[in-house]
Design a protein around this motif. Sequence first.
Motif, PDB file in Angstrom:
ATOM      1  N   PHE A 154       0.825  -1.207   0.000  1.00  0.00           N
ATOM      2  CA  PHE A 154       0.000   0.000   0.000  1.00  0.00           C
ATOM      3  C   PHE A 154       0.858   1.256   0.000  1.00  0.00           C
ATOM      4  CE2 PHE A 154      -2.354   3.247   2.443  1.00  0.00           C
ATOM      5  CZ  PHE A 154      -3.468   3.381   1.640  1.00  0.00           C
ATOM      6  N   HIS A 155       2.000   1.207   0.678  1.00  0.00           N
ATOM      7  CA  HIS A 155       2.863   2.379   0.814  1.00  0.00           C
ATOM      8  C   HIS A 155       3.590   2.705  -0.484  1.00  0.00           C
ATOM      9  CE1 HIS A 155       1.901   1.796   4.958  1.00  0.00           C
ATOM     10  NE2 HIS A 155       2.462   0.602   4.960  1.00  0.00           N
ATOM     11  N   ASP A 156       3.685   1.770  -1.388  1.00  0.00           N
ATOM     12  CA  ASP A 156       4.374   2.019  -2.654  1.00  0.00           C
ATOM     13  C   ASP A 156       3.539   2.834  -3.626  1.00  0.00           C
ATOM     14  OD1 ASP A 156       6.455   0.559  -1.675  1.00  0.00           O
ATOM     15  OD2 ASP A 156       5.940  -1.281  -2.769  1.00  0.00           O
ATOM     16  N   PHE A 157       2.215   2.714  -3.560  1.00  0.00           N
ATOM     17  CA  PHE A 157       1.402   3.388  -4.568  1.00  0.00           C
ATOM     18  C   PHE A 157       0.393   4.390  -4.018  1.00  0.00           C
ATOM     19  CE2 PHE A 157      -0.940  -0.434  -3.486  1.00  0.00           C
ATOM     20  CZ  PHE A 157      -2.233   0.018  -3.362  1.00  0.00           C
ATOM     21  N   HIS A 158       0.192   4.449  -2.710  1.00  0.00           N
ATOM     22  CA  HIS A 158      -0.819   5.385  -2.206  1.00  0.00           C
ATOM     23  C   HIS A 158      -0.248   6.425  -1.253  1.00  0.00           C
ATOM     24  CE1 HIS A 158      -4.399   6.875  -0.099  1.00  0.00           C
ATOM     25  NE2 HIS A 158      -5.012   6.639  -1.250  1.00  0.00           N
ATOM     26  N   SER A 159       0.131   6.036  -0.057  1.00  0.00           N
ATOM     27  CA  SER A 159       0.646   6.984   0.926  1.00  0.00           C
ATOM     28  C   SER A 159       1.605   6.260   1.864  1.00  0.00           C
ATOM     29  CB  SER A 159      -0.498   7.612   1.727  1.00  0.00           C
ATOM     30  OG  SER A 159      -1.172   6.641   2.474  1.00  0.00           O
ATOM     31  N   PRO A 160       2.528   7.004   2.474  1.00  0.00           N
ATOM     32  CA  PRO A 160       3.479   6.353   3.388  1.00  0.00           C
ATOM     33  C   PRO A 160       2.798   5.851   4.659  1.00  0.00           C
ATOM     34  CG  PRO A 160       3.774   8.729   3.432  1.00  0.00           C
ATOM     35  CD  PRO A 160       2.777   8.433   2.347  1.00  0.00           C
ATOM     36  N   ALA A 161       3.498   4.984   5.364  1.00  0.00           N
ATOM     37  CA  ALA A 161       2.967   4.431   6.617  1.00  0.00           C
ATOM     38  C   ALA A 161       2.811   5.535   7.655  1.00  0.00           C
ATOM     39  CB  ALA A 161       3.896   3.346   7.135  1.00  0.00           C
ATOM     40  N   LEU A 162       1.863   5.366   8.536  1.00  0.00           N
ATOM     41  CA  LEU A 162       1.668   6.332   9.615  1.00  0.00           C
ATOM     42  C   LEU A 162       2.793   6.204  10.634  1.00  0.00           C
ATOM     43  CD1 LEU A 162      -2.162   5.973  10.254  1.00  0.00           C
ATOM     44  CD2 LEU A 162      -0.993   7.738   8.962  1.00  0.00           C
ATOM     45  N   GLU A 163       3.165   7.334  11.216  1.00  0.00           N
ATOM     46  CA  GLU A 163       4.216   7.368  12.231  1.00  0.00           C
ATOM     47  C   GLU A 163       3.604   7.740  13.569  1.00  0.00           C
ATOM     48  OE1 GLU A 163       7.037  10.136  10.753  1.00  0.00           O
ATOM     49  OE2 GLU A 163       7.481   8.961   8.975  1.00  0.00           O
ATOM     50  N   GLU A 164       4.425   7.714  14.612  1.00  0.00           N
ATOM     51  CA  GLU A 164       3.950   8.064  15.959  1.00  0.00           C
ATOM     52  C   GLU A 164       3.368   9.481  15.984  1.00  0.00           C
ATOM     53  OE1 GLU A 164       4.053   6.189  18.877  1.00  0.00           O
ATOM     54  OE2 GLU A 164       4.596   4.513  17.595  1.00  0.00           O
ATOM     55  N   ALA A 165       4.001  10.405  15.277  1.00  0.00           N
ATOM     56  CA  ALA A 165       3.549  11.797  15.277  1.00  0.00           C
ATOM     57  C   ALA A 165       2.156  11.950  14.664  1.00  0.00           C
ATOM     58  CB  ALA A 165       4.541  12.668  14.521  1.00  0.00           C
ATOM     59  N   ASP A 166       1.802  11.070  13.742  1.00  0.00           N
ATOM     60  CA  ASP A 166       0.478  11.145  13.137  1.00  0.00           C
ATOM     61  C   ASP A 166      -0.624  10.875  14.160  1.00  0.00           C
ATOM     62  OD1 ASP A 166       1.421  11.687  10.538  1.00  0.00           O
ATOM     63  OD2 ASP A 166       1.846   9.558  10.227  1.00  0.00           O
ATOM     64  N   PHE A 167      -0.331  10.111  15.170  1.00  0.00           N
ATOM     65  CA  PHE A 167      -1.312   9.826  16.217  1.00  0.00           C
ATOM     66  C   PHE A 167      -1.267  10.853  17.339  1.00  0.00           C
ATOM     67  CE2 PHE A 167      -0.509   5.678  14.294  1.00  0.00           C
ATOM     68  CZ  PHE A 167      -1.802   5.262  14.042  1.00  0.00           C
ATOM     69  N   ASP A 168      -0.079  11.415  17.612  1.00  0.00           N
ATOM     70  CA  ASP A 168       0.090  12.301  18.758  1.00  0.00           C
ATOM     71  C   ASP A 168      -0.260  13.759  18.479  1.00  0.00           C
ATOM     72  OD1 ASP A 168       0.933  10.162  20.269  1.00  0.00           O
ATOM     73  OD2 ASP A 168       3.049  10.473  19.798  1.00  0.00           O
ATOM     74  N   ASN A 169      -0.188  14.201  17.226  1.00  0.00           N
ATOM     75  CA  ASN A 169      -0.465  15.596  16.897  1.00  0.00           C
ATOM     76  C   ASN A 169      -1.933  15.926  17.057  1.00  0.00           C
ATOM     77  OD1 ASN A 169       2.172  16.120  16.270  1.00  0.00           O
ATOM     78  ND2 ASN A 169       1.905  15.736  14.093  1.00  0.00           N
ATOM     79  N   LYS A 170      -2.188  17.219  17.288  1.00  0.00           N
ATOM     80  CA  LYS A 170      -3.568  17.679  17.357  1.00  0.00           C
ATOM     81  C   LYS A 170      -4.143  17.726  15.943  1.00  0.00           C
ATOM     82  CE  LYS A 170      -2.964  20.531  21.432  1.00  0.00           C
ATOM     83  NZ  LYS A 170      -3.047  21.872  21.992  1.00  0.00           N
ATOM     84  N   PRO A 171      -5.417  17.439  15.791  1.00  0.00           N
ATOM     85  CA  PRO A 171      -6.014  17.485  14.455  1.00  0.00           C
ATOM     86  C   PRO A 171      -6.116  18.919  13.941  1.00  0.00           C
ATOM     87  CG  PRO A 171      -7.676  16.984  16.088  1.00  0.00           C
ATOM     88  CD  PRO A 171      -6.359  16.989  16.794  1.00  0.00           C
ATOM     89  N   MET A 172      -5.998  19.081  12.628  1.00  0.00           N
ATOM     90  CA  MET A 172      -6.134  20.391  11.993  1.00  0.00           C
ATOM     91  C   MET A 172      -7.399  20.392  11.149  1.00  0.00           C
ATOM     92  SD  MET A 172      -2.375  21.594  10.883  1.00  0.00           S
ATOM     93  CE  MET A 172      -1.877  20.121  10.006  1.00  0.00           C
ATOM     94  N   LEU A 173      -7.989  21.552  11.026  1.00  0.00           N
ATOM     95  CA  LEU A 173      -9.226  21.695  10.289  1.00  0.00           C
ATOM     96  C   LEU A 173      -9.140  22.937   9.439  1.00  0.00           C
ATOM     97  CD1 LEU A 173     -12.201  20.682   9.992  1.00  0.00           C
ATOM     98  CD2 LEU A 173     -12.749  22.252  11.824  1.00  0.00           C
ATOM     99  N   LEU A 174      -9.501  22.850   8.179  1.00  0.00           N
ATOM    100  CA  LEU A 174      -9.519  23.985   7.267  1.00  0.00           C
ATOM    101  C   LEU A 174     -10.964  24.236   6.876  1.00  0.00           C
ATOM    102  CD1 LEU A 174      -8.073  26.031   5.386  1.00  0.00           C
ATOM    103  CD2 LEU A 174      -8.026  24.207   3.679  1.00  0.00           C
ATOM    104  N   LEU A 175     -11.425  25.445   7.169  1.00  0.00           N
ATOM    105  CA  LEU A 175     -12.787  25.819   6.792  1.00  0.00           C
ATOM    106  C   LEU A 175     -12.734  26.703   5.564  1.00  0.00           C
ATOM    107  CD1 LEU A 175     -14.314  26.671  10.281  1.00  0.00           C
ATOM    108  CD2 LEU A 175     -14.653  24.621   8.929  1.00  0.00           C
ATOM    109  N   VAL A 176     -13.430  26.296   4.526  1.00  0.00           N
ATOM    110  CA  VAL A 176     -13.479  27.055   3.279  1.00  0.00           C
ATOM    111  C   VAL A 176     -14.939  27.295   2.943  1.00  0.00           C
ATOM    112  CG1 VAL A 176     -12.865  27.031   0.841  1.00  0.00           C
ATOM    113  CG2 VAL A 176     -11.366  25.937   2.496  1.00  0.00           C
ATOM    114  N   GLY A 177     -15.242  28.531   2.543  1.00  0.00           N
ATOM    115  CA  GLY A 177     -16.619  28.828   2.163  1.00  0.00           C
ATOM    116  C   GLY A 177     -16.778  30.266   1.748  1.00  0.00           C
TER     117      GLY A 177
END
Length: 75
Positions: A42-65
């Motif tokens: 899956f990592h070869d053709f779509h996206s890299p593996a998740l790392e520890e930081a992907d779980f520990d970081n706060k979520p970000m949100l972009l509001l467009v309108g």
Amino acid sequence: MFSWLGRDDRGKKDPEVFHTVTDGLKKLYRTKLLPLEEHYRFHDFHSPALEEADFDNKPMLLLVGQYSTGKTTFI
């Protein structure tokens, strides 16, 4: 007919207890999902593996309108 309703404890496992939800998600990803992703490459053709930081970081949100649609009110 309704054998699943009985009190059969043969297949029961002791539940695993985690201190936080992110700890549980990290372990589930490393033990269940990551080996599956690696097997199917899956990592070869779509996206890299998740790392520890992907779980520990706060979520970000972009509001467009458009103007005056309640973006600031939502925040």
